[in-house]
Every structure is written in structure tokens, then in C-alpha cells.
Write a protein that holds these residues in place. Structure first.
Motif, PDB file in Angstrom:
ATOM      1  N   LEU A   1      34.582  50.677  39.771  1.00  0.00           N
ATOM      2  CA  LEU A   1      33.319  49.952  39.937  1.00  0.00           C
ATOM      3  C   LEU A   1      32.720  49.456  38.627  1.00  0.00           C
ATOM      4  O   LEU A   1      31.877  48.585  38.633  1.00  0.00           O
TER       5      LEU A   1
ATOM      6  N   PRO B   1      33.552  47.777  34.822  1.00  0.00           N
ATOM      7  CA  PRO B   1      34.656  47.062  34.181  1.00  0.00           C
ATOM      8  C   PRO B   1      35.215  47.753  32.956  1.00  0.00           C
ATOM      9  O   PRO B   1      36.364  47.522  32.593  1.00  0.00           O
TER      10      PRO B   1
ATOM     11  N   HIS C   1      27.076  46.065  43.733  1.00  0.00           N
ATOM     12  CA  HIS C   1      27.297  44.608  43.640  1.00  0.00           C
ATOM     13  C   HIS C   1      26.825  43.843  44.875  1.00  0.00           C
ATOM     14  O   HIS C   1      27.508  42.958  45.395  1.00  0.00           O
TER      15      HIS C   1
ATOM     16  N   ALA D   1      34.210  44.667  41.990  1.00  0.00           N
ATOM     17  CA  ALA D   1      32.871  44.092  42.130  1.00  0.00           C
ATOM     18  C   ALA D   1      32.685  43.402  43.473  1.00  0.00           C
ATOM     19  O   ALA D   1      31.558  43.077  43.845  1.00  0.00           O
TER      20      ALA D   1
ATOM     21  N   HIS E   1      26.667  46.313  33.141  1.00  0.00           N
ATOM     22  CA  HIS E   1      26.839  47.725  33.529  1.00  0.00           C
ATOM     23  C   HIS E   1      26.403  48.682  32.425  1.00  0.00           C
ATOM     24  O   HIS E   1      25.758  49.688  32.701  1.00  0.00           O
TER      25      HIS E   1
ATOM     26  N   HIS F   1      37.685  44.460  38.217  1.00  0.00           N
ATOM     27  CA  HIS F   1      36.995  45.681  38.656  1.00  0.00           C
ATOM     28  C   HIS F   1      36.503  45.454  40.084  1.00  0.00           C
ATOM     29  O   HIS F   1      36.471  44.323  40.562  1.00  0.00           O
TER      30      HIS F   1
ATOM     31  N   PHE G   1      22.499  51.128  38.736  1.00  0.00           N
ATOM     32  CA  PHE G   1      23.438  50.147  38.181  1.00  0.00           C
ATOM     33  C   PHE G   1      23.426  50.171  36.653  1.00  0.00           C
ATOM     34  O   PHE G   1      24.470  50.154  36.017  1.00  0.00           O
TER      35      PHE G   1
ATOM     36  N   GLU H   1      27.844  38.696  37.156  1.00  0.00           N
ATOM     37  CA  GLU H   1      27.093  39.752  36.473  1.00  0.00           C
ATOM     38  C   GLU H   1      26.321  39.172  35.297  1.00  0.00           C
ATOM     39  O   GLU H   1      25.424  39.792  34.773  1.00  0.00           O
TER      40      GLU H   1
HETATM   41 ZN    ZN Z   1      30.342  45.250  38.238  1.00  0.00          ZN
END
Ligand code: ZN
Ligand code: ZN
Length: 315
Positions: A234, A236, A150, A216, A73, A214, A97, A289
Motif C-alpha cells: 500500500l 510505494p 486510496h 493504489a 505517503h 504499489h 494516510f 497522489e
Molecule cells: Zn499510495
């Protein structure tokens, strides 16, 4: 600039000559994806790397801007990585993103880019949240009006991204267009199988609420009719307020959550605090991620499914 790619694709004979002359190693000093004879694809983070490797096969060389262990992120790019974007035949990213990637693409990507956010409409960040009548969700200001990035956590959506990536690679490298299409089709078959396993595995469960670090998992919970209660929003790194922690603990109690989920790339402290308070266990639910410690997207998603089935007491 789609005519860039063919120039990079050397014939096998030329590649052999270069190798014999010892030139391949220094043909490109930026590192990254560039390899003689291959389409250089730069992926912004792990699921896009997985996608590019599976669809591209042995005619592409894929590098990942988000190094293993890094959280995507808030990725920042060093000059060498910006150089990778400059040199890439194709940059695969998800706009909205990773701001640093968006900026590098805007300045250096030209038309050598593929934005997976443009393939199908993304969920609204605020959609499908877990709400009770009369409760305000106003404090989640960072989610206002935004899109949930996500998308890779719904295997059927990832399959569609694979099909579109195959089309885009076929434009950059027309000689192998049919191969890209075939590989995307094979990947779709695997992802469809995974989707069926999820739908079957999560059909009959005693609980359907998952408490996550979070938020996700909105695409996953939407597809398989679960409910997500995110400790933070959204992203973390957003530190949850004491008020939010109390709310989540209350939710966890109300829905008798026996497990509070945390992630591989984020400290488990907050999840552990809530788990201790409500007498629950903690377990890893991997939002993919970053690359999984072993295996790939498919095996990590199957591990996630087993984790969910245990936590939600599915039959
Ligand atoms: Zn995320
Ligand atoms: Zn609730």
C-alpha cells in the motif's frame, strides 16, 4: 471554534480598504491558504485540494501541504506548514494516510478539521487482493488490519466526499452554504459522467489483471471489476523482496500482461525490471497522489482510462 471562519471573512469594503492601505500582503505571514475575505482551507494532498477548490469555488483559498513532485505517503511537515494547519479555517485530510498530518491535526486542528476517512467506511487493506488457491499472502505484513486510503480513485466515492465537504464548509461559512452545495452537485455530475465512461470503457476487455507499482488502485479495480497485482504494498516506498518480484513476474506471465504500470512520483526501475523479464511494455498509471503535470483530476483519470483500455485490449 467554527466561529473562527466568519471573523476571517471581511466585507468587500474592508478588503478594499486593506488593499488600499497596502496591508493585505502582510496580513498573514505564514503564506499558505490565508487570504483576506476567503475561507482558508488547507488540503493534505492533491485530490483533496482538487475537491476543496471545486466545492469551495472563489470563496475559499486552498493550499496543499504536499508540494508538487512530493510523494504524500511519507510527507513530513516543516514548522511553516504546521503554522498553516494552526491558521487554517478548515483542514481537509485523510486520517491514517499521512502520519505527520494526523499529528499536526491532533495537536493544532481543534474542531477546524474534516477527515474524509470518516465519511464512508474504507476498504480493508487486505480485501480484494489478487490470490490464487493455496497461495499465502503472509509477507505483506504492513497491510495487516489496515485500511486502504486510496479512496479518491473511485469517482463515485469522491463525489460523496464532495457532498460532505460542502456540508462542512457550509458550517464554517454559512453565508455561502448554498453555493457549496450547488458546486458539489455540479462536481457530482462530472464525476458520475467519468464513472460511466469507466464502466463502459472497461466492460469488454481481453484481460482484467493490472500489474501496478504499489497497490493504489484497489477502489478503482473493485468498482470496475479489474484485478490488481501490486509489486509493492500500500505504500510505494516499501521495497519489494526478490521473492515478491519473482511472484509478480510469474503472475504477469500467467495473465499475459503486456504492460507493467509505474507511477509519476516513484522510480520506474522495478516496473522496468519486471517488464524486461516478461517481455512487456511499461506505461504510467497515475494514482493521483500528486497534481498531474497538466490538467486536473478529471483529465488525468481519463488519460488513465485510455491507458487501461490499451493495456487490457478493451473493445
Ligand atoms: Zn499510495
Ligand atoms: Zn494471478
Amino acid at each position: 471554534m467554527t466561529d473562527r471562519a466568519p471573523r476571517r471573512i471581511l466585507t468587500a469594503a474592508a478588503t478594499a480598504l486593506l488593499a488600499a492601505a497596502g496591508l493585505t500582503a502582510c496580513a498573514d505571514d505564514t503564506g499558505g491558504a490565508s487570504q483576506p475575505g476567503k475561507v482558508g482551507v488547507v488540503a493534505a494532498f492533491y485530490p483533496l485540494q482538487f475537491l476543496a477548490e471545486r466545492v469551495g469555488g472563489d470563496t475559499v483559498a486552498v493550499s496543499n501541504l504536499t508540494k508538487p513532485g512530493a510523494e504524500p505517503h511519507d510527507l513530513e511537515l516543516n514548522p511553516r506548514q504546521v503554522g498553516e494547519v494552526v491558521d487554517a479555517d478548515l483542514v481537509v485530510y485523510l486520517s491514517g494516510f499521512q502520519p505527520a498530518v494526523d499529528e499536526a491535526v491532533e495537536q493544532n486542528g481543534g474542531d477546524r478539521t474534516f477527515d474524509v476517512a470518516g465519511v464512508t467506511p474504507l476498504r480493508d487493506a487486505a480485501a480484494g487482493g489478487h490470490d490464487h488457491e493455496g497461495e499465502a499472502e503472509g509477507e505483506h505484513a504492513e497491510e495487516g488490519g489496515g485500511k486502504d486510503p486510496h479512496v479518491w480513485l473511485d469517482p463515485t466515492r469522491l463525489a460523496t466526499l464532495g457532498d460532505k465537504l460542502a456540508e462542512r464548509l457550509g458550517k464554517a461559512d454559512p453565508d455561502h452554504a448554498a453555493d457549496y452545495t450547488a458546486r458539489a452537485g455540479a462536481l457530482r455530475t462530472e464525476l458520475t459522467k467519468l464513472d460511466t465512461e469507466y464502466a463502459d470503457g472497461l466492460r469488454t476487455c481481453r484481460r482484467r489483471e493490472i500489474v501496478t507499482s504499489h497497490t493504489a488502485f484497489g477502489y478503482l479495480t473493485e468498482r470496475y471489476k479489474l484485478e490488481q497485482i501490486g509489486i509493492s504494498g500500500l505504500t510505494p516506498e516499501a521495497e519489494p523482496s526478490p521473492k515478491r518480484l519473482a511472484e509478480v513476474a510469474e503472475e504477469a506471465r500467467e495473465h499475459q500482461a503486456g504492460t507493467i504500470f509505474f507511477e509519476t512520483l516513484v522510480s520506474p526501475k522495478v516496473a522496468e525490471t519486471i517488464a524486461r523479464e516478461v517481455g512487456a511494455k511499461t506505461a504510467v498509471l497515475d494514482p493521483l497522489e500528486g497534481p498531474p503535470a497538466d490538467g486536473d483530476y478529471l483529465s488525468a483519470m481519463r488519460t488513465n482510462l485510455q491507458t487501461l483500455r490499451t493495456a487490457l485490449d478493451c473493445s
